[in-house]
Write a protein that holds these residues in place. Structure first.
Motif, short mmCIF file in Angstrom:
data_model
loop_
_atom_site.label_atom_id
_atom_site.label_comp_id
_atom_site.label_asym_id
_atom_site.label_seq_id
_atom_site.Cartn_x
_atom_site.Cartn_y
_atom_site.Cartn_z
N HIS A 361 0.82 -1.21 0.00
CA HIS A 361 0.00 0.00 0.00
C HIS A 361 0.86 1.27 0.00
O HIS A 361 0.34 2.35 -0.30
N SER A 487 -11.58 -0.78 -4.96
CA SER A 487 -11.38 0.41 -5.79
C SER A 487 -9.97 0.97 -5.65
O SER A 487 -9.41 1.50 -6.62
N TRP A 488 -9.35 0.82 -4.47
CA TRP A 488 -8.02 1.39 -4.27
C TRP A 488 -6.96 0.64 -5.06
O TRP A 488 -5.89 1.20 -5.36
N ALA A 491 -5.80 2.24 -8.24
CA ALA A 491 -5.13 3.53 -8.13
C ALA A 491 -3.63 3.38 -7.91
O ALA A 491 -2.88 4.35 -8.08
N PHE A 564 -8.35 13.38 -2.63
CA PHE A 564 -8.44 11.93 -2.42
C PHE A 564 -9.59 11.67 -1.45
O PHE A 564 -10.04 12.56 -0.74
N ARG A 568 -7.82 7.09 1.91
CA ARG A 568 -7.15 6.64 0.70
C ARG A 568 -5.95 7.51 0.35
O ARG A 568 -5.59 7.63 -0.82
N HIS A 571 -3.16 5.80 -1.62
CA HIS A 571 -3.50 5.26 -2.93
C HIS A 571 -3.63 6.34 -4.01
O HIS A 571 -3.61 6.01 -5.20
N ALA A 572 -3.83 7.58 -3.62
CA ALA A 572 -3.93 8.68 -4.58
C ALA A 572 -2.53 9.26 -4.81
O ALA A 572 -1.94 9.83 -3.91
#
Length: 606
Positions: A361, A487-488, A491, A564, A568, A571-572
């Motif tokens: 991550h 969804s992450w 990204a 973001f 998250r 992830h952005a």
């Protein structure tokens, strides 16, 4: 049930069993939709739909950015007036379904309209959709498909089997979920439900309180009936189907009175004609045996894929190192060394992940700091290649907050050498690094908190929602392939996507999350912990975050970022790179302080 069978017989005299089953199914769908729409329309007059916290303005945030077309469609069909118009249209379609002729095109159009609007309702108000809405949608979809198939008997039979298997799955899943719950096994769940405001009944609660044995018997009977429901296809060559459906229907009828779950009765009974038809039809075909065999083969395939997935997780990227900590956990970690001049004099940055997160991550931040700073990323016990437990066979031990913190402390002491460290914690990791900093004392030069949780009282923070043991068991059985990609995941960089996907579907990740959820309340951030921090704190958070308690920290106010979704940040890419720059600036500041201290005293912190 006798009335139900008489209706089937009456229809059967004028239509084939197949057609009679489909017509009765559609009639029950119509009744269910009439009741549902009247309920929605009556409640819409008493409250503003879009003011509710779980309505569309909030729910639309869950839609992925790439589904912009769907967002536009749902926006166009949202709003108080549009809601009422759609429910009125659904009511008209349901009445049409009850009154139209057997082969009328209006019946097909009405079914299609109900199916489409049900899908729109679920996507917009997914939080409020329950099991009855979901099953009813499946019945509507299958009935519409059968109608569109014309007089093709194979299509009709396939649709009726689809309804039957969906209903059977709904009962079985509900039963085994109850079986996994301690409150259902002890008989405490039923009184607990009946005392709630949403699903409760004062009369029913007082009765079960006076008759605890009867309440336990009802809990056991409900669980057993749902778990054994799939036998409807195998007992008595289908002739025993009414013996399964009668108590199931009575169960829903009682719930409609005691808990106000009237829609459950009509939604589930709409699948009963298909169940009666297929249970008897199953004696003429091999479909039930084929379904059982296919299920068994799917379980074997899933288990095999789970074993292969676990092997890939344990292989990792290949650049991990390992440390057996004092708790007995075997921790995997990665060390990235700076190539900058005088890099050995700069503090080492050690990163702590949030709940159910792995080293992967941190990819955007790792790449932003690569070559510029010396960093350490690691996985807590049970995540990735890290193992939880002691001994050759990793005998599990109870997880405690002290275990989580002590593993980080041992890792820092193992990797830092003579350098001081900057600890960086994300989300739940913020509370972990604060506690580790208190134990490491002068070895810590700075602490950075990324998206820390809200400050709570010293008695403990909110507990992270528990991971169901049934869910963990299903993951072990190989159901990880059924999980949608989060969804992450899309990204983050494409390289490493396979490993992240394997980790997310790895049963041990969810098992580790279940352990950590039990101690999460004791790993929160409270005022006393912040006040006793041995080093200056740097906070980076989303603009909508609750920063009460962080505003007065030294040396500066929290860094507020945007662009973001909350939770998250890692992830952005733009936000993660900005956070990496803030971390690097923190290291630069404390490095200057360390250099000044060394030049004055001639000593390093050890």
């Amino acid at each position: 049930m006798n009335a139900f069978r008489r209706a089937c017989s009456s229809l059967g005299r004028s239509h084939s069993p197949r057609t009679a089953t489909l017509l009765l199914t559609e009639a029950l769908v119509g009744v269910s939709c009439v009741a549902s729409s009247l309920e929605v329309l009556s409640s819409a007059r008493r409250k503003a739909p879009e003011s509710a916290i779980l309505r569309w303005p909030l729910a639309r945030r869950k839609l992925p950015a790439e589904a912009a077309w769907l967002t536009r469609v749902l926006d166009a069909t949202s709003g108080a007036r549009r809601d009422e118009f759609m429910e009125a249209a659904r009511l008209a379609a349901a009445v049409t379904l009850l009154l139209a002729g057997r082969d009328s095109r209006a019946r097909t159009v009405a079914l299609a309209g109900l199916t489409v609007t049900s899908a729109l309702r679920h996507r917009r108000y997914g939080f409020q959709s329950d099991g009855s809405e979901q099953l009813l949608f499946q019945v509507q979809l299958a009935s519409t498909t059968a109608r569109l198939g014309g007089k093709n008997t194979r299509i009709t039979d396939a649709c009726l089997w689809y309804i039957s298997l969906q209903s059977t799955l709904a009962y079985a899943v509900a039963g085994y979920s109850k079986l996994a719950g301690a409150h259902w096994r002890s008989g405490e769940a039923l009184p607990g439900i009946l005392r709630t405001e949403t699903y409760g009944s004062g009369t029913a609660f007082r009765w079960v309180s006076r008759h605890p044995r009867a309440a336990r018997l009802a809990s056991y009977a409900t669980t057993a009936g749902e778990c054994l429901f799939p036998l409807i296809f195998f007992v008595g060559n289908g002739k025993s189907a009414p013996l399964f459906l009668l108590p199931a229907g009575a169960f829903h009828l009682i719930n409609s009175g005691a808990m106000g779950l009237g829609r459950f009765f009509w939604a589930f009974t709409s699948s009963y004609p298909a169940l009666l038809y297929t249970a008897q039809k199953g004696t003429e075909t091999r479909l039930p045996a084929m379904a059982a065999g296919s299920t068994f083969a799917a379980v074997l395939l899933g288990a095999g894929r789970q074993i292969a997935r676990r092997r890939r997780v344990l292989t990792g990227r290949g650049d991990e190192k390992f440390l057996t900590t004092g708790s007995g956990n075997r921790i995997s970690f990665r060390v990235n060394t700076t190539t900058e001049p005088k890099g050995s004099d700069r503090p080492l940055i050690v990163f702590e992940s949030g709940f159910m997160a792995t080293m992967e991550h941190w990819t955007w931040i790792s790449e932003a700091l690569d070559g510029k700073e010396s960093t350490v990323f690691y996985d807590r016990g049970g995540y990735g290649r890290s193992r939880h437990g002691r001994g050759r066979y990793r005998t599990p031990r109870p997880l405690t907050p002290h275990t989580v913190v002590s593993d980080l402390v041992d890792l820092v002491r193992h990797t830092r050498g003579e350098r001081r460290v900057v600890l960086v914690g994300h989300a739940m990791g913020a509370g972990i690094v604060l506690r580790a900093a208190a134990e490491l004392e002068d070895a810590v030069a700075g602490t950075v908190l990324l998206e820390p949780p809200a400050v709570t009282a010293p008695s403990g923070g909110p507990r992270t929602p528990a991971v169901s043991p049934l869910f963990v068991g299903s993951m072990r059985a190989g159901c990880g392939d059924l999980l949608p990609r989060p969804s992450w995941a899309g990204a983050l960089p494409e390289h490493g996507a396979r490993l992240r996907d394997d980790q997310y579907r790895d049963a041990r990740l969810w098992e580790a999350g279940r352990r950590e959820a039990d101690v999460s309340a004791d790993l929160g951030v409270h005022e006393t912990l912040l006040a006793s921090a041995p080093t200056p704190l740097t906070v980076v958070a989303h603009r909508d975050a609750d920063l009460t308690g962080y505003s007065g920290l030294r040396p500066a106010a929290p860094h507020v970022l945007d662009g973001f979704r909350p939770g998250r940040l890692l992830h952005a890419r733009p936000a993660a790179e900005r956070a990496a720059a803030i971390v690097s600036a923190t290291v630069e500041r404390v490095a200057a302080t360390v250099s000044a201290t060394v030049s004055t005293t001639g000593e390093r912190v050890r």
